[in-house]
Design a protein around this motif. Structure first.
Motif, PDB file in Angstrom:
ATOM      1  N   LEU A  81      77.252 -65.860 118.584  1.00  0.00           N
ATOM      2  CA  LEU A  81      77.641 -64.655 117.851  1.00  0.00           C
ATOM      3  C   LEU A  81      77.713 -64.941 116.358  1.00  0.00           C
ATOM      4  N   ASN A  82      78.329 -66.046 116.014  1.00  0.00           N
ATOM      5  CA  ASN A  82      78.573 -66.331 114.599  1.00  0.00           C
ATOM      6  C   ASN A  82      77.384 -66.972 113.898  1.00  0.00           C
ATOM      7  N   VAL A  83      76.616 -67.808 114.596  1.00  0.00           N
ATOM      8  CA  VAL A  83      75.445 -68.371 113.936  1.00  0.00           C
ATOM      9  C   VAL A  83      74.379 -67.290 113.747  1.00  0.00           C
ATOM     10  N   LEU A  84      74.313 -66.332 114.668  1.00  0.00           N
ATOM     11  CA  LEU A  84      73.372 -65.230 114.480  1.00  0.00           C
ATOM     12  C   LEU A  84      73.815 -64.326 113.326  1.00  0.00           C
ATOM     13  N   ALA A  85      75.121 -64.102 113.200  1.00  0.00           N
ATOM     14  CA  ALA A  85      75.617 -63.328 112.062  1.00  0.00           C
ATOM     15  C   ALA A  85      75.289 -64.051 110.758  1.00  0.00           C
ATOM     16  N   LEU A  86      75.472 -65.358 110.743  1.00  0.00           N
ATOM     17  CA  LEU A  86      75.143 -66.153 109.566  1.00  0.00           C
ATOM     18  C   LEU A  86      73.661 -66.026 109.220  1.00  0.00           C
ATOM     19  N   ALA A  87      72.807 -66.121 110.233  1.00  0.00           N
ATOM     20  CA  ALA A  87      71.365 -66.006 110.011  1.00  0.00           C
ATOM     21  C   ALA A  87      70.987 -64.612 109.519  1.00  0.00           C
ATOM     22  N   LYS A  88      71.611 -63.583 110.081  1.00  0.00           N
ATOM     23  CA  LYS A  88      71.328 -62.214 109.646  1.00  0.00           C
ATOM     24  C   LYS A  88      71.689 -62.038 108.170  1.00  0.00           C
ATOM     25  N   PHE A  89      72.861 -62.529 107.779  1.00  0.00           N
ATOM     26  CA  PHE A  89      73.270 -62.401 106.376  1.00  0.00           C
ATOM     27  C   PHE A  89      72.303 -63.148 105.458  1.00  0.00           C
ATOM     28  N   ALA A  90      71.919 -64.359 105.863  1.00  0.00           N
ATOM     29  CA  ALA A  90      71.009 -65.140 105.031  1.00  0.00           C
ATOM     30  C   ALA A  90      69.688 -64.402 104.844  1.00  0.00           C
ATOM     31  N   ARG A  91      69.164 -63.849 105.923  1.00  0.00           N
ATOM     32  CA  ARG A  91      67.884 -63.125 105.843  1.00  0.00           C
ATOM     33  C   ARG A  91      68.016 -61.858 105.007  1.00  0.00           C
ATOM     34  N   MET A  92      69.056 -61.072 105.254  1.00  0.00           N
ATOM     35  CA  MET A  92      69.183 -59.777 104.600  1.00  0.00           C
ATOM     36  C   MET A  92      69.486 -59.907 103.108  1.00  0.00           C
ATOM     37  N   TYR A  93      70.176 -60.986 102.731  1.00  0.00           N
ATOM     38  CA  TYR A  93      70.499 -61.190 101.322  1.00  0.00           C
ATOM     39  C   TYR A  93      69.539 -62.163 100.632  1.00  0.00           C
ATOM     40  N   GLY A  94      68.505 -62.594 101.349  1.00  0.00           N
ATOM     41  CA  GLY A  94      67.494 -63.437 100.737  1.00  0.00           C
ATOM     42  C   GLY A  94      67.970 -64.822 100.345  1.00  0.00           C
TER      43      GLY A  94
END
Length: 219
Positions: free
Chosen positions: A48-61
């Protein structure tokens, strides 16, 4: 007084807090063999949390580096597919050693980012997160371990590892605090990035039963 405008943005490269322009994310050894030995947390909560981390990294470049161990040696599988799906096009840097910082290719990738703030998550906490964290701190980097996206082979291993890196100067964060720190202000145009991830995160957290357990613990 009605407030609908964002406050001025501080220098995003010089800001002492994390911004999309001043940090790099590194994900280390999210492989089946590592997951299978974690007992300090659950696979579901780490995911749950590593995917959230990955989503933030991708969405914020935010530049992101993914590393594995033992794949080329034929002893381990690669990074979990759900994580790779969130970070399309990012290659995996394989290693033979447990300390990613001792791998020339991994180290070169961090250095090439030009960022001195490193947001790190890895399995296990006590090895794959701890060793490169200590080395990077010794070389002048600011290191931010993501506490709820990692896990150790025992609660004691996980907890002692965090004590060790904090004593050395690490600055633990969580996945949602990372996204909030990047976003910073609800009136900014990119605030929908945080809203989108939260719109997935909290229903998923509830579905997995984490919210329910927290309510029981507070009863």
């Amino acid at each position: 007084m009605t407030k609908t405008a964002a406050e001025p943005i501080r220098d995003p490269k010089a800001d002492h807090l994390l911004t999309p322009e001043n940090c790099v994310v590194v994900l280390i050894d999210y492989q089946p063999e590592q997951y299978s030995t974690i007992t300090s947390s659950t696979v579901e909560e780490i995911d749950l949390n590593v995917l959230a981390l990955a989503k933030f990294a991708r969405m914020y470049g935010v530049p992101t580096i993914i590393s594995t161990v033992g794949v080329d040696l034929g002893v381990n599988e690669g990074t979990k597919q759900s994580i790779l799906d969130e970070l399309p096009g990012i290659p995996e840097i394989d290693r033979t050693g447990v300390n990613a910082w001792e791998d020339d290719e991994f180290r070169a990738a961090v250095e090439a980012s030009g960022r001195k703030k490193v947001v790190i998550a890895g399995l296990w906490t006590e090895v794959c997160m701890t060793f490169p964290t200590l080395d990077m701190l010794a070389e002048g980097y600011e290191v931010y371990p993501v506490a709820d996206a990692v896990g150790g082979i025992s609660p004691a291993s996980h907890e002692r590892a965090f004590e060790r890196v904090i004593a050395a100067g690490a600055r633990p964060i969580t996945a949602i605090s990372f996204g909030s720190e990047l976003m910073r202000n609800w009136a900014r145009e990119d605030s929908d990035n945080l809203r989108t991830v939260m719109g997935w995160y909290f229903p998923e957290r509830e579905r997995l039963g984490f919210g329910h357990r927290a309510k029981e613990g507070n009863a």
